[in-house]
Design an enzyme around this catalytic site. Structure first.
Site, mmCIF file in Angstrom:
data_model
loop_
_atom_site.group_PDB
_atom_site.id
_atom_site.type_symbol
_atom_site.label_atom_id
_atom_site.label_comp_id
_atom_site.label_asym_id
_atom_site.label_seq_id
_atom_site.Cartn_x
_atom_site.Cartn_y
_atom_site.Cartn_z
ATOM 1 C CE LYS A 1 -5.661 -7.461 -1.806
ATOM 2 N NZ LYS A 1 -5.675 -7.487 -0.549
ATOM 3 C CE LYS B 1 -13.156 -3.810 0.881
ATOM 4 N NZ LYS B 1 -12.634 -3.441 2.086
ATOM 5 C CE LYS C 1 -4.423 -1.694 1.934
ATOM 6 N NZ LYS C 1 -5.393 -2.180 2.891
HETATM 7 P P1 TYM Z 1 -10.781 -5.896 3.906
HETATM 8 O O1 TYM Z 1 -11.765 -4.982 4.038
HETATM 9 O O2 TYM Z 1 -9.629 -5.782 2.817
HETATM 10 O O3 TYM Z 1 -11.158 -7.196 3.361
HETATM 11 C C1 TYM Z 1 -12.425 -7.870 3.998
HETATM 12 C C2 TYM Z 1 -12.199 -9.376 3.954
HETATM 13 O O4 TYM Z 1 -12.317 -9.840 2.353
HETATM 14 C C3 TYM Z 1 -11.298 -10.580 2.207
HETATM 15 N N1 TYM Z 1 -10.901 -10.368 0.709
HETATM 16 C C4 TYM Z 1 -10.662 -11.123 -0.290
HETATM 17 N N2 TYM Z 1 -10.776 -12.386 -0.061
HETATM 18 C C5 TYM Z 1 -10.523 -13.330 -1.344
HETATM 19 N N3 TYM Z 1 -10.115 -12.516 -2.414
HETATM 20 C C6 TYM Z 1 -9.949 -11.241 -2.539
HETATM 21 N N4 TYM Z 1 -9.569 -10.697 -3.806
HETATM 22 C C7 TYM Z 1 -10.144 -10.406 -1.321
HETATM 23 N N5 TYM Z 1 -10.310 -9.180 -0.915
HETATM 24 C C8 TYM Z 1 -10.415 -9.222 0.250
HETATM 25 C C9 TYM Z 1 -10.173 -10.252 3.061
HETATM 26 O O5 TYM Z 1 -8.988 -11.200 3.355
HETATM 27 C C10 TYM Z 1 -11.053 -9.767 4.457
HETATM 28 O O6 TYM Z 1 -11.269 -11.117 5.107
HETATM 29 N N6 TYM Z 1 -7.728 -5.829 7.694
HETATM 30 C C11 TYM Z 1 -9.152 -6.230 7.386
HETATM 31 C C12 TYM Z 1 -10.326 -5.820 8.060
HETATM 32 C C13 TYM Z 1 -10.216 -6.333 9.627
HETATM 33 C C14 TYM Z 1 -10.339 -7.525 10.140
HETATM 34 C C15 TYM Z 1 -10.201 -7.138 11.550
HETATM 35 C C16 TYM Z 1 -10.469 -8.678 9.540
HETATM 36 C C17 TYM Z 1 -9.985 -5.311 10.807
HETATM 37 N N7 TYM Z 1 -10.086 -5.954 11.753
HETATM 38 C C18 TYM Z 1 -10.353 -8.295 12.457
HETATM 39 C C19 TYM Z 1 -10.654 -9.666 10.596
HETATM 40 C C20 TYM Z 1 -10.503 -9.473 11.737
HETATM 41 C C21 TYM Z 1 -9.139 -5.925 5.926
HETATM 42 O O7 TYM Z 1 -8.805 -4.802 5.619
HETATM 43 O O8 TYM Z 1 -10.155 -6.330 5.225
#
Ligand code: TYM
Length: 336
Positions: A200, A203, A117
């Site tokens: 990947k 968003k 990032k």
């Molecule tokens: P975030 O918001 O980027 O993504 C949310 C969830 O979606 C999964 N994900 C994917 N899975 C498969 N293929 C993809 N292309 C893909 N893009 C995203 C992510 O692995 C995630 O599970 N840091 C985390 C949010 C967070 C969190 C937490 C998660 C904050 N606190 C506590 C678990 C527990 C994040 O930025 O996810």
């Protein structure tokens, strides 16, 4: 009387940044729904994480509420799971500070997401929040004595850091935290970009042709899938290393109909790219349709969404405070 067995605790979250896409839906949200039957689930919209990049204040609150509607539309049930906004439970930010004082610059600098990032940016323009973001994530998880964290593969390293911090603090302060395990589903743990299948689906991608939004209209979905990068090899096979574009479409296909990508590949072995794309597009449209209808219905009832959040924050606070108090007490703070 039969003894009541406590269900293992699940915590997970999604950042309300950008639009929700099929990667998040298949890699995370859909698994959350399934896990509700067997686990005690806490699902958070992690709005504090989202401000590690600049958000437009005028639409941020609306987006947070729309993510709540997305959770509900996917099938998260507020009668059995806790759904809330991270910023409404201040224990998250408080515990994050205590964890910060036990985390090291070195380990945070090694996080691949941080490196990705901030690639190409000078130190002067890298926010402290983006650096520190995995510690807030650790706080989210550890506050609830979480056993299992369902996430996509990209979060595995953050989970390892969470475990390291938990063990470190447990050694200092008499087993404060349960050390959580990641739950990474075998299929669709990493859904890739449609145009650049080596990276990947994300968003924050500026090219919308890379991403299938879960709220995309049917014709947009069809167009994006039609344009997806494949290759010129004849026949369909599942070979992620050498045929990443084809493998990605097979993964999405398989995830949507609960089959392995290999099974889908075998069915299309003698077909052309167009046949696979057409069928996949129709499948995505068909699978998302009821979800989209539920989402649009929910969005007409703002009062209901706010009520879900109100009750969720109340429940989350009650569960978070004992852990926070234990952390303060065992670290020697004067707790009122
Ligand atoms: P975030 O918001 O980027 O993504 C949310 C969830 O979606 C999964 N994900 C994917 N899975 C498969 N293929 C993809 N292309 C893909 N893009 C995203 C992510 O692995 C995630 O599970 N840091 C985390 C949010 C967070 C969190 C937490 C998660 C904050 N606190 C506590 C678990 C527990 C994040 O930025 O996810």
């Amino acid at each position: 009387m039969a003894e009541q067995v406590q269900k293992p605790i699940i915590f997970s979250g999604i950042q309300p940044s950008g639009q929700m896409h099929l990667g998040v839906f298949l890699g995370a949200l859909r698994n959350w729904v399934r896990l509700q039957e067997t686990h005690d689930c806490i699902y958070c919209v992690v709005d504090l994480h989202a401000v590690t990049v600049r958000q437009d204040p005028a639409d941020f609150a609306a987006r947070c509420l729309s993510f709540v509607a997305l959770y509900l539309a996917a099938g998260i049930d507020p009668r059995t799971s806790t759904i809330f906004l991270q910023s409404q439970v201040s224990a998250h930010a408080e515990l994050a500070w205590l964890l910060n004082c036990h985390a090291y610059m070195g380990e945070l600098s090694r996080m691949t997401q941080f490196k990705e990032k901030t690639e190409g940016k000078g130190e002067k323009s890298i926010g402290v929040g983006i650096f520190d973001y995995p510690v807030l994530m650790a706080a989210d998880i550890l506050l609830y004595q979480t056993n299992l964290v369902p996430v996509g593969a990209d979060q595995k390293q953050h989970l390892e850091l969470t475990r390291d911090i938990a063990v470190r603090m447990n050694n200092l302060y008499a087993d404060l935290f349960v050390v959580p395990e990641p739950y990474i589903a075998p299929v669709a743990a990493r859904v890739m970009s449609l145009q650049e299948p080596a990276k990947k689906m994300s968003k924050s991608d500026a090219n919308m042709n890379n991403v299938i939004g879960v709220l995309d209209e049917p014709d947009i979905i069809r167009r994006k899938i039609r344009k997806a990068v494949m290759d010129s090899t004849v026949g369909i096979t599942y070979e992620p290393e050498t045929r990443p574009g084809v493998a990605n479409l097979l993964t999405i296909f398989g995830a949507l109909c609960d089959e392995t990508p290999q099974t889908v590949a075998a069915r299309y072995e003698n077909s052309g790219n167009a046949a696979l794309k057409n069928d996949l597009a129709e499948l995505v449209v068909e699978k998302l349709a009821p979800f989209q209808t539920r989402y649009h219905d929910l969005m007409t009832d703002r009062a209901y969404l706010l009520d879900v959040l109100h009750q969720g924050a109340e429940a989350a606070r009650q569960r978070a405070v004992p852990t926070l108090r234990a952390a303060y007490t065992r670290m020697g703070f004067l707790v009122p």
